[in-house]
Design a protein around this motif. Structure first.
Motif, PDB file in Angstrom:
ATOM      1  N   LYS A 105       2.418  12.838  -8.937  1.00 58.10           N
ATOM      2  CA  LYS A 105       2.043  14.220  -8.628  1.00 58.10           C
ATOM      3  C   LYS A 105       3.264  15.128  -8.672  1.00 58.10           C
ATOM      4  N   VAL A 106       4.389  14.625  -8.146  1.00 58.70           N
ATOM      5  CA  VAL A 106       5.623  15.416  -8.183  1.00 58.70           C
ATOM      6  C   VAL A 106       5.950  15.771  -9.633  1.00 58.70           C
ATOM      7  N   PHE A 107       5.922  14.776 -10.508  1.00 53.51           N
ATOM      8  CA  PHE A 107       6.301  15.014 -11.896  1.00 53.51           C
ATOM      9  C   PHE A 107       5.298  15.882 -12.653  1.00 53.51           C
ATOM     10  N   THR A 108       4.023  15.790 -12.295  1.00 54.77           N
ATOM     11  CA  THR A 108       3.022  16.580 -13.010  1.00 54.77           C
ATOM     12  C   THR A 108       2.826  17.972 -12.421  1.00 54.77           C
ATOM     13  N   TRP A 119       8.655  20.068   0.303  1.00 53.74           N
ATOM     14  CA  TRP A 119       7.602  20.006  -0.717  1.00 53.74           C
ATOM     15  C   TRP A 119       7.214  18.556  -0.994  1.00 53.74           C
ATOM     16  N   LEU A 120       8.207  17.694  -1.124  1.00 54.15           N
ATOM     17  CA  LEU A 120       7.970  16.272  -1.361  1.00 54.15           C
ATOM     18  C   LEU A 120       7.207  15.651  -0.188  1.00 54.15           C
ATOM     19  N   THR A 121       7.586  15.998   1.019  1.00 56.30           N
ATOM     20  CA  THR A 121       6.907  15.485   2.215  1.00 56.30           C
ATOM     21  C   THR A 121       5.434  15.838   2.184  1.00 56.30           C
ATOM     22  N   ARG A 122       5.132  17.078   1.883  1.00 54.20           N
ATOM     23  CA  ARG A 122       3.747  17.529   1.835  1.00 54.20           C
ATOM     24  C   ARG A 122       2.961  16.760   0.771  1.00 54.20           C
ATOM     25  N   ILE A 123       3.569  16.532  -0.378  1.00 53.91           N
ATOM     26  CA  ILE A 123       2.886  15.781  -1.445  1.00 53.91           C
ATOM     27  C   ILE A 123       2.625  14.346  -1.001  1.00 53.91           C
ATOM     28  N   MET A 124       3.601  13.705  -0.378  1.00 54.71           N
ATOM     29  CA  MET A 124       3.420  12.317   0.054  1.00 54.71           C
ATOM     30  C   MET A 124       2.340  12.207   1.123  1.00 54.71           C
ATOM     31  N   ILE A 125       2.327  13.130   2.074  1.00 57.67           N
ATOM     32  CA  ILE A 125       1.292  13.108   3.122  1.00 57.67           C
ATOM     33  C   ILE A 125      -0.084  13.337   2.500  1.00 57.67           C
ATOM     34  N   GLU A 154       0.831  -1.196   0.000  1.00 52.18           N
ATOM     35  CA  GLU A 154       0.000   0.000   0.000  1.00 52.18           C
ATOM     36  C   GLU A 154       0.875   1.259   0.000  1.00 52.18           C
ATOM     37  N   ALA A 155       1.977   1.216   0.758  1.00 54.98           N
ATOM     38  CA  ALA A 155       2.904   2.348   0.798  1.00 54.98           C
ATOM     39  C   ALA A 155       3.521   2.594  -0.582  1.00 54.98           C
ATOM     40  N   LYS A 156       3.869   1.523  -1.292  1.00 58.22           N
ATOM     41  CA  LYS A 156       4.443   1.669  -2.644  1.00 58.22           C
ATOM     42  C   LYS A 156       3.434   2.312  -3.585  1.00 58.22           C
ATOM     43  N   GLU A 157       2.173   1.911  -3.457  1.00 58.48           N
ATOM     44  CA  GLU A 157       1.128   2.485  -4.303  1.00 58.48           C
ATOM     45  C   GLU A 157       1.018   3.990  -4.062  1.00 58.48           C
ATOM     46  N   ILE A 158       1.023   4.386  -2.800  1.00 60.22           N
ATOM     47  CA  ILE A 158       0.942   5.808  -2.459  1.00 60.22           C
ATOM     48  C   ILE A 158       2.203   6.533  -2.919  1.00 60.22           C
ATOM     49  N   LEU A 159       3.350   5.919  -2.718  1.00 56.48           N
ATOM     50  CA  LEU A 159       4.611   6.522  -3.136  1.00 56.48           C
ATOM     51  C   LEU A 159       4.605   6.781  -4.645  1.00 56.48           C
TER      52      LEU A 159
END
Length: 189
Positions: A59-62, A76-82, A48-53
Motif C-alpha cells: 500500500k505504501v508503494f502504490t 503516515w506509515l503508522t496509519r497505513i500499517m494500522i 501473521e504480522a509479516k503478512e500484514i507488514l
C-alpha cells in the motif's frame, strides 16, 4: 541501519515514486522494524504480522503519491500499517463476537509487573488476547484511539469497545498474575 536524514528519505521516496526497486528495498529495510512492531500488536504471531507488514508496504508503494512530504513519513506509515491490520482482521475474522455493554469497569494492570517485562514479553501477552480484545486494546491503549473512533473502525458500538477494553485489561491482569505466581514458585523452590 542508520537513521536517514529528511533529504535522504525524500530521495528514497522519490525513487519509490519512480518504481525504483532499490529505493523500495532500502525504504522497506529502513522501516521494517518500526512497522513490524506495529503489526505485532495486532496479530497472533510473527507470520501473521509479516503478512500484514508486506501488505502494508505494498500500500505504501502504490499510494505513495498521496503522501504529503510536509508531514511525518512515520506517522503516515503508522496509519497505513494500522489500517492494513484492521483490514486483515475484518477479512479473516468476520464472525467475531463483540460484547455490547454500555458501561465497563476500568481494570488496572499492575504497573510494577509491566515495568519488569521486556517489550517482546508484553507483545506476547497482547498476542494471546482474543482478536477483538487485542484490536481494541491496541487501538485504545497503545495507539490512542477514542472509543468512538474504535467503534467506527470496527463497526461496533461504543459500549462494545469499552467492554472489550475492560475485558482485555482483565485478561492481561490475569496473565500478569500468573507470571507473578510462576516467578514466586521458581524463587520459593
Amino acid at each position: 541501519m542508520p537513521e536517514y536524514t529528511s533529504a535522504v528519505l525524500q530521495e528514497l521516496l522519490d525513487g519509490c515514486l519512480q518504481r525504483n526497486r532499490r529505493c523500495q528495498e532500502l525504504l522497506y529495510k529502513q522501516f521494517y522494524g518500526y512497522a513490524m512492531s506495529i503489526c505485532l500488536r495486532y496479530t497472533r504471531n510473527r507470520e501473521e504480522a509479516k503478512e500484514i507488514l508486506n501488505d502494508g508496504f505494498m500500500k505504501v508503494f502504490t499510494k505513495l503519491e498521496s503522501f504529503d512530504p510536509n508531514r511525518s513519513f512515520k506517522t503516515w506509515l503508522t496509519r497505513i500499517m494500522i489500517n492494513t491490520a484492521l483490514d486483515h482482521y475484518r477479512h479473516e475474522v468476520r464472525n467475531n463476537v463483540f460484547d455490547d455493554v454500555e458501561t465497563a469497569d476500568q481494570v488496572s494492570v499492575d504497573e510494577t509487573v509491566i515495568s519488569k517485562l521486556s517489550h517482546e514479553e508484553l507483545i506476547g501477552l497482547i498476542q494471546k488476547l482474543t482478536p477483538s480484545y487485542r484490536l481494541v486494546f491496541s487501538l485504545s491503549v497503545i495507539d490512542g484511539y477514542t472509543h468512538e473512533e474504535i467503534a467506527e473502525q470496527l463497526n461496533i458500538s461504543v459500549g462494545a469497545s469499552k467492554s472489550n477494553l475492560s475485558r482485555a485489561r482483565e485478561k492481561l491482569r490475569e496473565m500478569l498474575s500468573r507470571i507473578n505466581i510462576d516467578n514466586y514458585d521458581r524463587v520459593a523452590r
